[in-house]
Design a protein around this motif. Structure first.
Motif, PDB file in Angstrom:
ATOM      1  N   ILE A 430     -12.933 -40.644 -65.620  1.00  0.00           N
ATOM      2  CA  ILE A 430     -11.512 -40.871 -65.337  1.00  0.00           C
ATOM      3  C   ILE A 430     -10.659 -39.673 -65.789  1.00  0.00           C
ATOM      4  CG2 ILE A 430      -9.513 -42.315 -65.923  1.00  0.00           C
ATOM      5  CD1 ILE A 430     -11.531 -44.680 -66.106  1.00  0.00           C
ATOM      6  N   LEU A 431     -10.965 -39.155 -66.976  1.00  0.00           N
ATOM      7  CA  LEU A 431     -10.233 -37.983 -67.466  1.00  0.00           C
ATOM      8  C   LEU A 431     -10.463 -36.786 -66.552  1.00  0.00           C
ATOM      9  CD1 LEU A 431     -10.858 -38.220 -71.328  1.00  0.00           C
ATOM     10  CD2 LEU A 431      -8.665 -38.462 -70.137  1.00  0.00           C
ATOM     11  N   TYR A 432     -11.698 -36.609 -66.117  1.00  0.00           N
ATOM     12  CA  TYR A 432     -12.022 -35.493 -65.216  1.00  0.00           C
ATOM     13  C   TYR A 432     -11.203 -35.589 -63.936  1.00  0.00           C
ATOM     14  CZ  TYR A 432     -14.707 -32.515 -62.053  1.00  0.00           C
ATOM     15  OH  TYR A 432     -15.080 -31.557 -61.143  1.00  0.00           O
ATOM     16  N   TYR A 433     -11.115 -36.797 -63.395  1.00  0.00           N
ATOM     17  CA  TYR A 433     -10.368 -36.966 -62.150  1.00  0.00           C
ATOM     18  C   TYR A 433      -8.900 -36.592 -62.330  1.00  0.00           C
ATOM     19  CZ  TYR A 433      -8.071 -38.903 -58.101  1.00  0.00           C
ATOM     20  OH  TYR A 433      -7.288 -39.031 -56.993  1.00  0.00           O
ATOM     21  N   PHE A 434      -8.267 -37.115 -63.383  1.00  0.00           N
ATOM     22  CA  PHE A 434      -6.828 -36.888 -63.554  1.00  0.00           C
ATOM     23  C   PHE A 434      -6.506 -35.455 -63.953  1.00  0.00           C
ATOM     24  CE2 PHE A 434      -6.615 -41.518 -63.659  1.00  0.00           C
ATOM     25  CZ  PHE A 434      -5.478 -41.732 -62.895  1.00  0.00           C
ATOM     26  N   ILE A 435      -7.438 -34.782 -64.624  1.00  0.00           N
ATOM     27  CA  ILE A 435      -7.172 -33.406 -65.055  1.00  0.00           C
ATOM     28  C   ILE A 435      -7.502 -32.385 -63.966  1.00  0.00           C
ATOM     29  CG2 ILE A 435      -7.844 -31.604 -66.707  1.00  0.00           C
ATOM     30  CD1 ILE A 435      -8.316 -33.832 -68.761  1.00  0.00           C
ATOM     31  N   PHE A 436      -8.630 -32.583 -63.264  1.00  0.00           N
ATOM     32  CA  PHE A 436      -9.120 -31.542 -62.358  1.00  0.00           C
ATOM     33  C   PHE A 436      -9.038 -31.892 -60.866  1.00  0.00           C
ATOM     34  CE2 PHE A 436     -11.536 -30.919 -66.339  1.00  0.00           C
ATOM     35  CZ  PHE A 436     -11.156 -29.614 -66.623  1.00  0.00           C
ATOM     36  N   VAL A 437      -8.982 -33.169 -60.513  1.00  0.00           N
ATOM     37  CA  VAL A 437      -9.154 -33.548 -59.106  1.00  0.00           C
ATOM     38  C   VAL A 437      -7.893 -34.100 -58.460  1.00  0.00           C
ATOM     39  CG1 VAL A 437     -10.481 -35.006 -57.511  1.00  0.00           C
ATOM     40  CG2 VAL A 437     -11.590 -34.009 -59.512  1.00  0.00           C
ATOM     41  N   ARG A 438      -7.072 -34.803 -59.226  1.00  0.00           N
ATOM     42  CA  ARG A 438      -6.003 -35.641 -58.687  1.00  0.00           C
ATOM     43  C   ARG A 438      -5.100 -34.911 -57.689  1.00  0.00           C
ATOM     44  NH1 ARG A 438      -0.856 -37.056 -60.806  1.00  0.00           N
ATOM     45  NH2 ARG A 438      -1.325 -35.765 -62.613  1.00  0.00           N
ATOM     46  N   LYS A 439      -4.788 -33.663 -57.931  1.00  0.00           N
ATOM     47  CA  LYS A 439      -3.830 -32.959 -57.072  1.00  0.00           C
ATOM     48  C   LYS A 439      -4.504 -32.090 -56.009  1.00  0.00           C
ATOM     49  CE  LYS A 439      -0.152 -32.898 -60.551  1.00  0.00           C
ATOM     50  NZ  LYS A 439       0.771 -32.042 -61.326  1.00  0.00           N
ATOM     51  N   ARG A 440      -5.823 -32.222 -55.878  1.00  0.00           N
ATOM     52  CA  ARG A 440      -6.535 -31.409 -54.889  1.00  0.00           C
ATOM     53  C   ARG A 440      -6.767 -32.217 -53.616  1.00  0.00           C
ATOM     54  NH1 ARG A 440     -11.514 -28.703 -58.326  1.00  0.00           N
ATOM     55  NH2 ARG A 440     -10.257 -27.595 -59.887  1.00  0.00           N
ATOM     56  N   PRO A 441      -6.229 -31.801 -52.502  1.00  0.00           N
ATOM     57  CA  PRO A 441      -6.516 -32.509 -51.238  1.00  0.00           C
ATOM     58  C   PRO A 441      -7.934 -32.196 -50.766  1.00  0.00           C
ATOM     59  CG  PRO A 441      -5.203 -30.562 -50.808  1.00  0.00           C
ATOM     60  CD  PRO A 441      -5.304 -30.662 -52.313  1.00  0.00           C
ATOM     61  N   ILE A 442      -8.500 -33.086 -49.972  1.00  0.00           N
ATOM     62  CA  ILE A 442      -9.825 -32.838 -49.406  1.00  0.00           C
ATOM     63  C   ILE A 442      -9.712 -31.692 -48.405  1.00  0.00           C
ATOM     64  CG2 ILE A 442     -11.697 -33.803 -48.007  1.00  0.00           C
ATOM     65  CD1 ILE A 442     -11.017 -36.534 -49.139  1.00  0.00           C
ATOM     66  N   PRO A 443     -10.503 -30.632 -48.532  1.00  0.00           N
ATOM     67  CA  PRO A 443     -10.408 -29.476 -47.625  1.00  0.00           C
ATOM     68  C   PRO A 443     -10.678 -29.870 -46.165  1.00  0.00           C
ATOM     69  CG  PRO A 443     -11.765 -28.963 -49.549  1.00  0.00           C
ATOM     70  CD  PRO A 443     -11.529 -30.437 -49.566  1.00  0.00           C
ATOM     71  N   GLN A 444     -10.031 -29.187 -45.261  1.00  0.00           N
ATOM     72  CA  GLN A 444     -10.225 -29.451 -43.832  1.00  0.00           C
ATOM     73  C   GLN A 444     -11.687 -29.219 -43.426  1.00  0.00           C
ATOM     74  OE1 GLN A 444      -8.041 -30.750 -41.591  1.00  0.00           O
ATOM     75  NE2 GLN A 444      -9.800 -30.784 -40.209  1.00  0.00           N
ATOM     76  N   GLU A 445     -12.319 -28.246 -44.054  1.00  0.00           N
ATOM     77  CA  GLU A 445     -13.712 -27.960 -43.723  1.00  0.00           C
ATOM     78  C   GLU A 445     -14.607 -29.164 -44.006  1.00  0.00           C
ATOM     79  OE1 GLU A 445     -16.838 -24.338 -44.396  1.00  0.00           O
ATOM     80  OE2 GLU A 445     -15.834 -25.120 -46.176  1.00  0.00           O
TER      81      GLU A 445
END
Length: 495
Positions: A430-445
């Motif tokens: 959960i910490l990993y998601y909120f710190i590193f992933v939350r604001k990254r959109p899924i790439p178009q590729e």
């Protein structure tokens, strides 16, 4: 778009590989360690727990058959949850699945180390190597097998599973004359009076069936997935039931009555059984060969392949380092993810405890399955027009029933020794998601790769006929294994 095509995995797995991957992921450490040890608690009543465990995976396997036929993608439950629920839940699910499968692989490797030492002892060869070293070496071997391509891994899987079945038949024949049918008492006599105790037994036997959905994580590498995947998922539970029940039947009939309770704490229950029954020599060698080079090998393979595919698709979606999404230029495998699985597997093996790994992995798997069933329900509402080549009878009720039963079973059978590991891991996720992933959109590729992956071809009329004949052979074998194993228990109660 060309760069996206280079990231599409190769479809090389047919029905035999899908069945042996599914059955192989299940038949192994559960049956020969934690699962078979429950015979020491329930005796011949173990068949009741096995039937319950079988029923608890029958509907779920069919549900995953429908999901995988509609969305034959790498990442399995992660791909379904991402589409049906939301991205954070999908990431949480994928992390749990990954640690569960790697943990199962670690436990399987430790089980191999135990039976390997027994095998060498039976052959008069001294072996004083730390089991963790033996287990780690085996894990690394399977990392190498998977590194060199899914087709190579699939052939290895078939050989391991066929060897296991062959060795099992030879072992059954070699010890049949030692069976004592007076040990088969009333089928309900050994059921624990405590609901919690019975739930724990059922959970450990259920673990002998857990992993039934492993092949859906390789959905992007299956030929004609809309046909092959649901077929493999529907017949595999019957094969697993047959194998589990046959081995349990022999365990009950061979273990002396005054030694039966010792199975509950034995690290290698079948070796304990044969030792107390005075069975030595060739039967011990055959059993250990079947377990080590058949059962253990067939489980180790998908326990590396599956989580590596989850890491691969997660990396493509941007929630893990990009390196995990790279494919080997020659073997077209997610080689960085495979190597990472190897490192994590060795770390889990270092705990040296099959029991803790089993309990931890069972809880992780329960979590993933519940998310999978919720995904099935939500996908019906969000995408009612999605093509579903295979549909589960009473699927909605089956999904709700599975959610309820899995949740209750997980709570009743909660292991306090393993719980800190589960909670700690989930907190990190959960910490990993909120710190590193939350604001990254899924790439178009990644979206393009998924769309390209879904463009699977349909078989020609001739290929379809061949597939149907192949399926009928496997279906007959699965039903035969189910009926014969169940009848052996029933008949034994009357002998």
């Amino acid at each position: 778009m060309q760069e996206s095509k280079n990231k599409v995995l190769t479809r090389a797995l047919g029905l035999p590989e899908c069945v042996t991957i599914t059955a192989g992921a299940v038949i192994g450490v559960g049956l020969f360690t934690t699962g078979s040890s429950q015979v020491g608690i329930m005796g011949s009543s173990i068949i009741i727990a096995t039937i319950i465990a079988f029923l608890l995976v029958l509907w779920p396997a069919a549900i995953y058959g429908e999901l995988s036929a509609a969305l034959p993608l790498a990442g399995g439950t992660y791909a379904y949850a991402k589409r049906a629920i939301n991205y954070p839940v999908a990431v949480f699910c994928s992390w749990n699945y990954t640690v569960a499968q790697i943990g199962i692989g670690g436990a399987e490797a430790l089980a191999f180390a135990n039976y390997w030492a027994i095998l060498l002892s039976a052959l008069g060869i001294p072996w004083n190597v730390d089991p963790r070293i033996t287990a780690s070496t085996l894990f690394i071997i399977f990392v190498a097998v998977n590194y060199f391509g899914i087709e190579f891994a699939g052939k290895w899987q078939n050989c391991s599973m066929y060897f296991f079945w062959g060795a099992s038949i030879v072992w059954f024949i070699s010890v049949f004359n030692k069976m004592d049918f007076t040990r088969f008492t009333s089928p309900i006599a050994g059921i624990p009076s405590s609901v919690t105790s019975f739930a724990t037994v059922v959970l450990m036997v259920w673990w002998c069936f857990a992993g039934f959905e492993t092949v859906v994580g390789m959905g992007a590498e299956v030929k004609f997935p809309k046909i092959t995947l649901p077929r493999a998922l529907c017949i595999s539970p019957f094969i697993v039931f047959g194998v589990n029940t046959l081995f349990q039947w022999f365990l009950v009939g061979l273990t002396p009555a005054d030694s039966l309770s010792g199975l509950a704490t034995a690290t290698a229950p079948f070796a304990f059984c044969m030792n107390t029954a005075g069975i030595i020599g060739i039967p011990v060698v055959i059993l250990c060969l079947g377990i080590t080079f058949g059962g253990d090998f067939s489980t180790m393979n998908p326990c590396v392949t599956g989580p590596a595919r989850y890491m691969y698709v997660m990396a493509n979606d941007g929630n893990m380092p990009k390196a995990f999404g790279r494919l080997h230029p020659k073997y077209n495998t997610p080689h960085i993810s495979i190597l990472t699985v190897g490192i994590l597997g060795v770390l889990l093996i270092s705990t040296g405890s099959i029991a803790i790994l089993a309990a931890m992995c069972a809880f992780c798997q329960m979590t993933c399955y519940i998310i999978g069933y919720i995904s099935y329900l939500m996908l019906q509402k969000k995408e009612p027009d999605l093509e579903r080549p295979f549909k589960v009878p009473f699927g909605t009720f089956g999904a709700w029933f599975s959610i309820a039963t899995y949740a209750v079973l997980a709570i009743l059978a909660l292991d306090m020794h393993a719980l800190p590991f589960n909670l700690g891991f989930d907190a990190i996720c959960i910490l990993y998601y909120f710190i590193f992933v939350r604001k990254r959109p899924i790439p178009q590729e990644a979206i393009d790769v998924e769309l390209l992956t879904l463009q699977s071809t349909s078989p020609t009329a001739e290929e379809k006929l061949s597939l149907d004949k192949q399926f009928n052979r496997w279906k007959f074998a699965a039903i035969a294994a189910f009926i014969v194993s169940l009848l052996l228990f029933v008949i034994s109660y009357f002998l």
